[in-house]
Structures are given as C-alpha cells and as structure tokens.
Write a protein that holds these residues in place. Structure first.
Motif, PDB file in Angstrom:
ATOM      1  N   GLY A  68       0.823  -1.213  -0.126  1.00  0.00           N
ATOM      2  CA  GLY A  68      -0.141   0.154  -0.024  1.00  0.00           C
ATOM      3  C   GLY A  68       0.840   1.243  -0.129  1.00  0.00           C
ATOM      4  N   ALA A  69       0.183   2.581  -0.344  1.00  0.00           N
ATOM      5  CA  ALA A  69       0.871   3.747  -0.106  1.00  0.00           C
ATOM      6  C   ALA A  69       1.789   3.985   1.104  1.00  0.00           C
ATOM      7  N   THR A  74       2.260  15.332   3.643  1.00  0.00           N
ATOM      8  CA  THR A  74       1.449  15.406   2.588  1.00  0.00           C
ATOM      9  C   THR A  74       2.236  14.457   1.357  1.00  0.00           C
ATOM     10  N   THR A  75       3.274  13.976   1.461  1.00  0.00           N
ATOM     11  CA  THR A  75       3.936  13.458   0.589  1.00  0.00           C
ATOM     12  C   THR A  75       3.555  11.811   0.630  1.00  0.00           C
ATOM     13  N   THR A 112       4.534  11.824  -5.047  1.00  0.00           N
ATOM     14  CA  THR A 112       3.733  13.068  -5.285  1.00  0.00           C
ATOM     15  C   THR A 112       3.320  13.718  -4.068  1.00  0.00           C
ATOM     16  N   GLU A 113       2.932  14.945  -4.183  1.00  0.00           N
ATOM     17  CA  GLU A 113       2.231  15.931  -3.145  1.00  0.00           C
ATOM     18  C   GLU A 113       0.675  15.517  -3.274  1.00  0.00           C
ATOM     19  N   MET A 114      -0.144  15.182  -1.896  1.00  0.00           N
ATOM     20  CA  MET A 114      -1.576  15.287  -2.174  1.00  0.00           C
ATOM     21  C   MET A 114      -2.047  16.425  -1.314  1.00  0.00           C
ATOM     22  N   PRO A 115      -3.070  16.976  -1.540  1.00  0.00           N
ATOM     23  CA  PRO A 115      -3.630  17.997  -0.802  1.00  0.00           C
ATOM     24  C   PRO A 115      -3.975  17.492   0.823  1.00  0.00           C
ATOM     25  N   HIS A 137      -5.042   8.471   2.685  1.00  0.00           N
ATOM     26  CA  HIS A 137      -5.543   9.413   4.041  1.00  0.00           C
ATOM     27  C   HIS A 137      -4.634  10.572   4.419  1.00  0.00           C
ATOM     28  N   VAL A 138      -4.655  11.521   3.867  1.00  0.00           N
ATOM     29  CA  VAL A 138      -3.643  12.455   4.278  1.00  0.00           C
ATOM     30  C   VAL A 138      -4.451  13.481   5.383  1.00  0.00           C
ATOM     31  N   GLU A 139      -3.466  13.665   6.561  1.00  0.00           N
ATOM     32  CA  GLU A 139      -3.961  14.495   7.682  1.00  0.00           C
ATOM     33  C   GLU A 139      -2.539  14.876   8.314  1.00  0.00           C
ATOM     34  N   HIS A 140      -2.204  16.301   8.381  1.00  0.00           N
ATOM     35  CA  HIS A 140      -0.944  16.428   8.936  1.00  0.00           C
ATOM     36  C   HIS A 140      -0.940  17.662   9.457  1.00  0.00           C
TER      37      HIS A 140
END
Length: 406
Positions: A68-69, A74-75, A112-115, A137-140
């Motif tokens: 998985g990723a 946010t990278t 890559t960068e994700m929002p 799931h991006v939370e930073h």
C-alpha cells in the motif's frame, strides 16, 4: 466560552521517533525518496535507492500486490514490481501520476504531493490491469515547542502495572501507566488527570506525547504538578497485550456509573497504594480525558461524579448512538447545570455512519453547553477521526483547563 478555528498546520516528523530499539537506521521516507529521485545519481546510488525502496515496501508485498501507499506529511509514495509501465489513478480513472522505473527487476515508484485533509481512493495499474487498490488518507499537523522534549526541562517518570481483579468489570485485564512528575515525593499532594486508551497517550514518541507536554507545562508553571494515570480498556484474559480490547465499547460508550466506580473505587486506590500518591481533595484538581469513545467516557465520568472530576478533555467524542450517548445534549439542557469545565475538539472530516454524524453530535454538545452556560470551549478543525487533530492543540487545551489551578 470561546470557539477557535484552527489554521492549517504541518507536522514535522523527527528521525529519532523512527529509530528502532536496536539502533538500526530508520527506513527511507517518501520525502527522502522524492529528493533522491531529483538527483543525478551514480549507478551505485541508484542501486542503493532501489534497495531502500524495496525494504520500505517489502519485496513480498510488492510481488503480491499488497504494498500500500506510504505517507509522510502530505507526500505519498507508491511502488510496484512489474515489467510493464505502470501508473496510479484515482477510482474514477483520473491520473495521479506515471511511475518511474528503477533497476532491471521491474521496480517502479511514484512520489507526489497530495492535498492535506483529503481521502483519495486509488489503484495501481499496468496497461489497464490493476495491481492493487486502496485509500490515501492525508492529515498532517505541526507540533508546537511544548510537545517537543527540551534538554533543560526535568523529565517525569513512567511506571506501569497490570490490573486484572476488577469487580466492576470482571474477567478483564488492562494495562495502567502512571506518570509521576519530576521530583515526585511519596505523599506529595498533586492534581490528577486520567486518560482513556492510556498506553498510546503515555508514549513520549506517540501522537499525543502527553508526558512530554506535562513536563513542559509543569516546568513553565502553566499547569499544576499533576499525576497522570493512563488506563487501557479491558481486554479478555485470553487476549494478548496490544490486541484490540474486547471490552472497550461496553466500558466507554455505556452511560451510567460503572466506569466511574471502577476508576474511583479500584484503579485510584491501587495507584495510591503502589506509588504513595496523594491527590488534592478539591474536585477542581481532578481532570479526565480521552478521544472518540474515550471522550464520551471521560464526559460521562464527570457527569456522574462531579464531586470528584470537574475537568473534561474530549476530542472527536462519540456523542452518537453507540450505546445511547446521543442523548447527552438533551440531558444537558434538561438537567441542573453541573460545576464542570469541558474542552471539546472535533473537525469537519470526522465520521458519518449509521450510528450518527460525529461533527453534528459535537456541535449539538457545544450548543447544549452554551445554552446551560457551562464553562466550555470547542476548537473546530479539519481533522479526521483519531488523535492527529488533538495532538498539536494539547498544550493549549491543558493550559485552558488548568488556567486557575496553581
């Protein structure tokens, strides 16, 4: 009462927290991969990067389509082994990016960068054939200095024991961690703060870093000298430490006085006996906190026993219909106001499922508390369900809760 809208923050990850106990070098991170890919590397350098990526994702996972990723801030990084050109797409087919080949064995990677504050469904595919799928799931967030250790700040100590003789919740086993502030002396009179889901919050390198925050705020006299008691929910005797506690939902989400009785009649006397602690008798000196079901559990203890606990810290609290907790806003409005101080935190990205909508539930709690003129504060964020949104706000929340206790 005051409501605070939090700004967007970024969390800095320290390499120290990634070190394992043997002292081995931590695995490469997505941001380090991105930096390495921008360099014109020698064949030896390319091979080293190839090997580091293989170790990060795992060769077996890569060959079986289970890698998985990986997310850092946010990278986001993906990897796959396939001789054919591969790419990562969203669930609707929108291209996220083409993967870059590394080496002769088919290893490919995309970074890559994700929002921030987004959830993105993805799949990795080669010539239209999917390798794997998942959700990013991006939370930073970024910690403040009060959540970081400082060489000149005296450190408290952590003690741990297992509790398996509860009469309130028989046939359960739980770990209890006790934080004793720096210089603690037996029979020293201190304030008290109890934490649900204790082990994870007592970890100085965890998300919340409660002992580190306690050290810093006590040193700066921004909160009183306080003993922290970190209690895990009960697991069944056949469960291993670290397993998901089978009794958690029953203990935390149920209304009534059972959990407060276990805490006041069993755990606190055991801590006092083991470590010779002595808690201030004033209920304003006793606080309790937790997140999710631990949040409603904390509120429930203070609601049932305001003669003991008068300070509550709740984040992403489950004031929904898991075991009747959705009734609290109405109960607050109808009951005589109790002498409680309550801190709430939630976010727009919290849960929405068959049991209820967490953001709406916490807004209803805030509205009821405001209606009854409680001493409360709600901080509203973009957080998802979990502790990431609370972690950077913890120092400020504790300063607010303890603001008039010396």
């Amino acid at each position: 009462m005051r409501a605070v809208i939090l700004p967007l923050l970024l969390l800095s990850i320290t390499s120290a927290s990634a070190q394992n106990k043997s002292g081995a070098q931590p695995p490469i991170t997505p941001r380090q991969i991105a930096s390495a890919l921008k360099l014109t590397a020698t064949p030896e350098g390319q091979q080293k990067l190839h090997d580091q990526i293989m170790r990060l994702f795992g060769r077996q996972n890569l060959t079986q389509g289970k890698a998985g990723a990986k997310i850092e801030a946010t990278t986001v990084a993906w990897a796959v082994i396939d001789p054919k050109p591969s790419r990562v797409v969203q669930q609707d087919g929108t291209l996220i990016g083409d993967m870059l080949p590394l080496g002769d064995d088919g290893l490919q990677v995309l970074v890559t960068e994700m929002p921030n504050f987004t959830e993105t469904g993805y799949r990795v595919e080669s010539e239209g054939m999917p390798h794997m799928a998942g959700t990013v799931h991006v939370e930073h967030y970024e910690y403040t200095a009060d959540s970081l250790p400082h060489a000149d700040v005296p450190k408290g100590r952590l003690e741990k024991f297992e509790w398996s003789t509860s009469k309130v919740f028989p046939e359960t086993v739980r770990d209890v961690t006790v934080y004793l502030p720096s210089g603690f002396q037996p029979q020293e009179e201190t304030c008290l703060m109890v934490w649900q889901d204790g082990t994870r919050h007592a970890d100085p390198l965890g998300s919340m870093r409660v002992p580190v925050v306690f050290d810093n705020l006590i040193h700066k006299k921004q909160m009183p000298r306080t003993v922290g008691i970190f209690i895990d929910p009960g697991r069944k005797p056949k469960q291993k430490p670290g397993d998901k506690a089978a009794n958690r939902g029953f203990e935390y989400d149920s209304l009534g006085d059972a959990y407060s009785r276990m805490l006041i009649d069993e755990i606190l006397p055991e801590v006092q006996s083991r470590y010779q602690t002595k808690f201030r008798p004033q209920p304003e000196s006793w606080a309790i906190g937790g997140g999710s079901s631990g949040g409603i559990c904390s509120f429930n203890v203070a609601w049932e026993r305001p003669d003991k606990f008068r300070k509550v810290l709740s984040w992403v609290g489950s004031f929904v219909d898991l075991k009747g907790g959705h009734a609290y806003p109405s109960m607050i409005r109808l009951a005589e106001r109790k002498p409680l101080r309550i801190y709430l935190l939630d976010g727009e990205n919290d849960l929405d499922n068959k049991f209820g909508n967490w953001p709406i539930a916490n807004k209803q709690m805030a509205a009821a508390l405001k209606y009854k003129d409680y001493d409360f504060r709600i901080d509203w964020t973009q957080c998802f369900h979990g502790s990431k949104g609370m972690a950077p706000m913890l120092p400020e929340a504790l300063r607010w809760l303890w603001r008039d206790v010396k």
